[in-house]
Every structure is written in C-alpha cells, then in structure tokens.
Design a protein around this motif. Structure first.
Motif, PDB file in Angstrom:
ATOM      1  N   LYS A  41       0.819  -1.209   0.000  1.00  0.00           N
ATOM      2  CA  LYS A  41       0.000   0.000   0.000  1.00  0.00           C
ATOM      3  C   LYS A  41       0.856   1.263   0.000  1.00  0.00           C
ATOM      4  CE  LYS A  41      -4.028   2.019   2.285  1.00  0.00           C
ATOM      5  NZ  LYS A  41      -4.986   1.891   3.392  1.00  0.00           N
ATOM      6  N   ASP A  87      -4.298   0.950  -3.406  1.00  0.00           N
ATOM      7  CA  ASP A  87      -4.015   2.230  -2.773  1.00  0.00           C
ATOM      8  C   ASP A  87      -5.224   2.608  -1.938  1.00  0.00           C
ATOM      9  OD1 ASP A  87      -2.687   4.535  -2.140  1.00  0.00           O
ATOM     10  OD2 ASP A  87      -2.995   5.517  -4.073  1.00  0.00           O
ATOM     11  N   THR A  88      -5.160   3.759  -1.308  1.00  0.00           N
ATOM     12  CA  THR A  88      -6.220   4.196  -0.407  1.00  0.00           C
ATOM     13  C   THR A  88      -7.622   4.112  -1.017  1.00  0.00           C
ATOM     14  OG1 THR A  88      -4.633   5.620   0.710  1.00  0.00           O
ATOM     15  CG2 THR A  88      -6.955   6.079   1.090  1.00  0.00           C
ATOM     16  N   ASP A  94      -9.795   1.309   0.136  1.00  0.00           N
ATOM     17  CA  ASP A  94     -10.111   1.130   1.545  1.00  0.00           C
ATOM     18  C   ASP A  94     -11.584   0.792   1.765  1.00  0.00           C
ATOM     19  OD1 ASP A  94      -7.504   1.571   2.151  1.00  0.00           O
ATOM     20  OD2 ASP A  94      -7.804   3.501   3.151  1.00  0.00           O
ATOM     21  N   ASP A 117      -3.851  -1.022   6.558  1.00  0.00           N
ATOM     22  CA  ASP A 117      -2.514  -1.030   5.968  1.00  0.00           C
ATOM     23  C   ASP A 117      -2.159  -2.442   5.510  1.00  0.00           C
ATOM     24  OD1 ASP A 117      -2.031   1.670   6.290  1.00  0.00           O
ATOM     25  OD2 ASP A 117      -1.218   1.427   8.301  1.00  0.00           O
TER      26      ASP A 117
END
Length: 660
Positions: free
Chosen positions: A170, A589-590, A593, A659
């Motif tokens: 990440k 990546d974020t 989430d 994470d």
C-alpha cells in the motif's frame, strides 16, 4: 519496486486464477510471441570485450528478445576501465510516434536500482561521521520503531534487507501526483515486524524508503535534492532525477511505459516511497554511476565516496544461506564464473532493469526495458538475466572443472528438504498473506536422491532437477547454478538458490497455512457451500412440481433458510476477494479502503453465519424426527462455514488497520 511488487502481483494473479476454478528490435518489436527467449550460444573461450564484439553480440540478441517479449524498447550500456564500451538503444521510447530509444537522451525508470543511489548517500554520510551503520535507527528518526526480540533495527540491517519487516504494497505506487504525500507520510506507517533483525533476508521497499528518510533528516536536505547535489551533479548525470513529476526539461524525453508494446502506453508511474525506486535516468547517465563505483567512488576526477568506503560497500555483509552469495551493503553479490559481481535489479510496474558490476574486472553492464509481458519481466529466466548470463559466458567464461560427484547423503538430505516453503519476503498480518497460501514452493525428492523445486525454473519454463554435491548443497542437473539449505535441530530452516534475483530465501511454510491441507479444505468447503445454495431453489421447484409442502416450521424452518443465506454470504466473501485480488497490484491504494471494509463486513457476516450453522447443527441433531440426510447436510454445512471462519482468521481477512 524490485520483486516485492512483482512477486505480489504474480501471486495475487494466481490467487484470482485459482479461485476462478471453483466458482526479444526495431519495428519488429511490436508483434507478441509465445516463444521463450532463447539463450545466446554458449562459448568456451573468452571473446574480446570491445565495441565491435559487444555490438555484434547485443545486435544478435536484443531485437529477437524485444520481439519475443512484446517489448517496446530497451537500452543497454557496457562500460570497461572507466570508459563506455557501447551504448545501444533498441525499439521505441514511444511506439505510436515511432520515437527510437536514444541512450543519451531517453529516460528510463530503473526501479529499485534507485536504491543504489540512496545507499551511496548513506555511505557518504557514514564516512562523514553523521551515520553509524550499527546504531539503533531510532537515533535518527522523529518516531519510534520498537525492538523485536530485544534487538533494534540498524542501518546495516536496512542495507542488507534484514530489518524483519513484513512485505507491504500500500502507498508504494499511487495513481497520480495529487495522491503523493511526503516521505514522512509514507514511512510513518510502519509494517509489522515478523523476524528478528539481522536474521532473515526479506526484501523491503519500506526499509529502503526509511533509510532514505534518515538520509533526508541527517543531511538536512530533501531526499531528491540531496541525491541531485551530492551524486547526480558530481557525476554529470544531468539527465537524471528523483523528482516526480519530472522537471519540464526532462519530461519530453521520458520513455513511455507499456504493459506490452502491442497494448499501448500507460501513465507515468508515481513512486510514493521515492528512495526505493523513483529514479528516472538515461543509459548514458547510468554509465557514469557504474564507472564511479567500479573506480572506487571516482568519476572524471570527482570523488563521491572514499576508495575504502566504496570497497567496503561492495564486500559481502550478510550471507543468509552459506556458502552461497550473500548481500553487500545495498548491492547483492552475484558472483559468477569465478568473478566477483555486485548487482541490483529494478522493477516498476512497467519498466524492468538490471545492473551488474564486475568489481575486480572493472566492467559493468546495465539494461532497462520499458515494458513487455511474460518473459520480459521474468526475474529468473527473462530477457535481463539471460542477457547477463550470456554476457558472462561470452566474455568471462567459467574455467573448466571436473563434474563434482553426487554426495553420499543425497537420498537422506533429499528426504529432509522435501516439503512446502514460502518466501521470506511475505505479508503475515494482512490480507496479502493470501499470497503465502497460493504461492507456496514445493520441494519433491526423487528415488535417485535428486530434488525438484517448483519455483526454480529453467529457461524453457520447466522445473529444474538438483543433485546434491555436498552437505545440503545442490547443483542443478546439466548446469552450474547452486542451491543450499540450512539445518537446525534436524530440520531445514531455510533454502536459497544462488544468484536468486528475489533477494530473499525460502522458509518452511507455517502449519496454519500449509497448502497441503488448506487447499483441499478450501475446495471441499466451496463445493459444499455451492451445493447447499444450488439445491435450495431446486428443492423448492421440485416440491412445487410434485405438490409437496415444505415440512419445516418455526425455528427449524428459520434456521434452514438462515444457514443457506449464510452459505450465500460465504460464497460472496470468496467472490469478493476474487474480484479485489483481480485488480492490478498498482491500484492497491487508499481508494480501495472502502472495498476492503466491505469485504471485512462480509467476513463478519460469514462468522455470524458459522454460528448459525452450529445452531442449525444442534437443532437438527437434537430432533429425532429428522432423517440421516438432514443430519449429514447440517454437519457438512457447519464444517464448511467453520472452515470459512478459519480462512478469515488464518489469512487475516479482518483487521483493524487498513494497511497492507
């Protein structure tokens, strides 16, 4: 950047495929081919390493390699005795515009070879007395990394990839410049420590980025600025930079990156952990860096390292599996044919590069390609390693030695090493641990005492056979590569192939995720759940067709329906992870989430479904009127749902942190 990203992408792709089963120039470089990259003809006597011979050698190999690997372009640079022997460009920097690769102008992304610049910076600060390689790195940080097993991390650990961090993906690559944070923003998210420092080699992009952050803090300069002031400018590398996005004067010369030449270009890659792999450089500039290290820190009269510092940097600093090659400080040792070699490779998602320095022969070779598929990016038998091995065999052939006899312990040791292994560079506390389940290496012993290691392939893609030539030391049959293992208390604790470009080792698989029982359990559980869900409407249709009534009522009826809904939820969990893992690794990546949280919510519902399955099991078996089929079905469904719960916890599919 090197390996981490490559291996995870490959393993997660395998995860997607496995789950689905259940529910080498010029203009000719544009045609994909399935033919493997052939090894150039072997030689028995050394050729003269001069421009004429090297150009003929490269021109006979690289065009074919580009075509076979669907590679758009490449740059190859060879240096010797402080001079450039040759700089060759092949194919295109921009396929659509037919822009040829220019070694002096075209920028490539050498990926994790960037780390060599960062490690050079570390050694500059070390020789100035500003860094102690053996001090607790907390001394240089503005946040604290606690010790593990009573031992702190040192810079030497970071340089030899032995800090003990698990592998993370990440934030390493981000989609655009707007998503990039500061170097501090990246390193403040500390991966879990899964090994004691200084014990286990496990490639760490995070560890390299952390070292770059320390360079920044100790020097008082932003990392990219420090590298420019103290390495790039002194070496006259004026067409190179760590800056992202590229400066306006360099951006037009950047080679476009391709998944494959035939597939079209992709956007510029942004490396958030910049010290680990954000360099952009021309082949000509890379020749300056190679010459500086080959000449013990000196290029064109400028000294960037003291001679004793450069020599120390190139010496073996850690040997994970003796007697094989180990790690130098930042470089990895890739001695071959009796010659001392320090090296590094680098992979972004689109660029694939290698650099080798024959430190006693004053020779270096660098190659970078801007895309390709399959064999183009293959770490063990692809374009780059095949070129290196052929280069060594042509100009620095191995001396002829007698074939070593097979060790008397061959059969015993083959039986001892047989089993399942996982890569030391792995994730162990987040969902990427799925890769440790689906990417296991199998070692099998043959009756004649030879062994096969599933992840060690030959140039044709077949699994190599290995013959023991000494205690826990093997040599591949009909070859010269070696493999070794370490044994403690009568058990193999690690194994490694010499010149393994993954800068890691294999360790015995933890029993909790051993594929020998986990994969059959997964398949059987999915079959049970699929059968449960499929027979629900079929039974209803059958009852309607024959005028039969649903005989259950009250709690038994409710549990009958709930347990089937639970099976649907568990199957949704599998399907959801299939879809998530089917993404390009670079997109991890974020923005994902929210999808991770959704999958975790489905995981919680699956756990609740297992409770329902147990409740239904108790209810059915406590009712004397229920038949044997109902009881067997309730037992199988409960076991399948409980198995799903085991996978959730064993593979860390539910975590507080996002994470990974």
């Amino acid at each position: 950047m090197r390996l981490s990203k490559m291996r995870l992408s490959k393993v997660l792709g395998a995860a997607f495929a496995a789950a689905s089963l259940l529910i080498v120039g010029g203009a000719g470089a544009l045609t994909p081919a399935t033919t493997p990259v052939a090894t150039p003809p072997a030689t028995t006597a050394a050729h003269t390493l001069d421009a004429t011979d090297v150009n003929a050698f490269l021109d006979g190999y690289m065009p074919y390699a580009l075509k076979a690997g669907d590679i758009p372009g490449a740059v190859v640079v060879v240096v010797k005795d402080g001079q450039v022997v040759t700089e060759r460009g092949y194919g295109y920097a921009d396929v659509a515009k037919r822009t040829p690769v220019d070694p002096q102008k075209t920028l490539f992304r050498p990926g994790s070879i960037s780390k060599l610049f960062m490690w050079t910076a570390v050694m500059q600060l070390q020789e100035q007395g500003k860094l102690d390689l053996d001090a607790d790195i907390n001394k240089y940080l503005d946040f604290k990394i606690p010790p593990r097993d009573g031992k702190p991390i040192t810079m030497r650990n970071l340089m030899t990839h032995t800090p003990g961090f698990e592998e993370w993906g990440k934030r390493l690559f981000v989609a655009n410049a707007g998503r990039m944070g500061t170097l501090h923003d990246y390193v403040i998210h500390v991966p879990a420590r899964i090994y004691a420092p200084g014990k286990t080699i496990a490639y760490s992009n995070y560890g390299a980025a952390l070292a770059g952050y320390i360079v920044q803090r100790v020097s008082g300069e932003p990392f990219a600025q420090y590298i420019d002031h103290h390495i790039l400018t002194p070496l006259n590398m004026h067409h190179s930079t760590f800056v992202q996005p590229l400066p306006a004067n360099l951006a037009p010369d950047m080679a476009k990156g391709y998944g494959a030449a035939s597939a079209g270009p992709r956007p510029f890659e942004f490396v958030n952990g910049a010290p680990a792999g954000s360099l952009s450089a021309t082949g000509d500039d890379m020749s300056h860096f190679m010459i500086a290290h080959l000449q013990n820190g000196q290029y064109d009269g400028v000294q960037i390292l003291k001679p004793e510092t450069a020599k120390y940097m190139h010496q073996t600093a850690f040997t994970p599996v003796p007697p094989l090659n180990g790690m130098a400080l930042g470089f990895y040792r890739e001695d071959r044919n009796g010659h001392a070699v320090v090296a590094h490779a680098g992979d972004t998602q689109l660029f694939h590069s290698e650099l080798h320095l024959l430190i006693d022969d004053n020779v270096g070779i660098f190659i970078s390609i801007n895309g390709g598929k399959g064999i183009a990016a293959e770490l063990g038998n692809g374009v780059r390693p095949v070129l290196y091995r052929a280069f060594m065999d042509r100009y620095f052939p191995a001396p002829v030695t007698p074939e070593p006899p097979t060790a008397s312990t061959a059969k015993h040791d083959a039986a001892l090493i047989a089993g399942r292994y996982v890569a030391s560079g792995r994730s162990a506390t987040n969902f990427l641990s799925i890769g440790s389940l689906l990417g296991q290496t199998t070692v099998t012993a043959a009756p004649d005492g030879t062994i096969k290691v599933s992840s060690y392939k030959d140039t044709a893609g077949g699994v190599r056979s290995w013959r023991e030539i000494g205690p826990m030391l093997w040599r591949n049959v009909n070859g010269t590569d070696r493999m070794a293992a370490t044994v403690e208390n009568g058990r193999v604790t690690s194994m490694r192939q010499e010149n393994d470009p993954t800068v890691e080792m294999l360790i015995p698989v933890p029993a909790s995720i051993d594929g020998r029982w986990m994969m059959p359990l997964l398949y059987v559980s999915l079959l049970i759940l699929l059968t449960c869900v499929a027979t629900w409407p079929i039974s209803a249709i059958g009852r309607a067709a024959y005028g039969k009534n649903f005989t259950l009522s009250g709690r038994p009826a409710m549990l009958y329906r709930l347990v089937r809904v639970s099976a649907i939820v568990a199957l949704c969990l599998v399907a959801g992870w299939m879809m998530l893992l089917g993404h390009d690794f670079g997109s991890f990546d974020t923005p994902l989430d929210k999808w991770l949280r959704l999958m975790q919510l489905i995981g919680v519902l699956t756990i609740l479904g297992a409770v329902v399955g147990l409740w239904n099991l108790a209810t059915v078996w406590g009712d004397a009127s229920r038949g044997w089929w109902a009881k067997l079905s309730s037992l199988l469904i409960a076991v399948a749902l409980l198995s799903a719960v085991w996978f959730i916890f064993a593979l860390h599919l539910i975590t507080l942190s996002l994470d990974y």
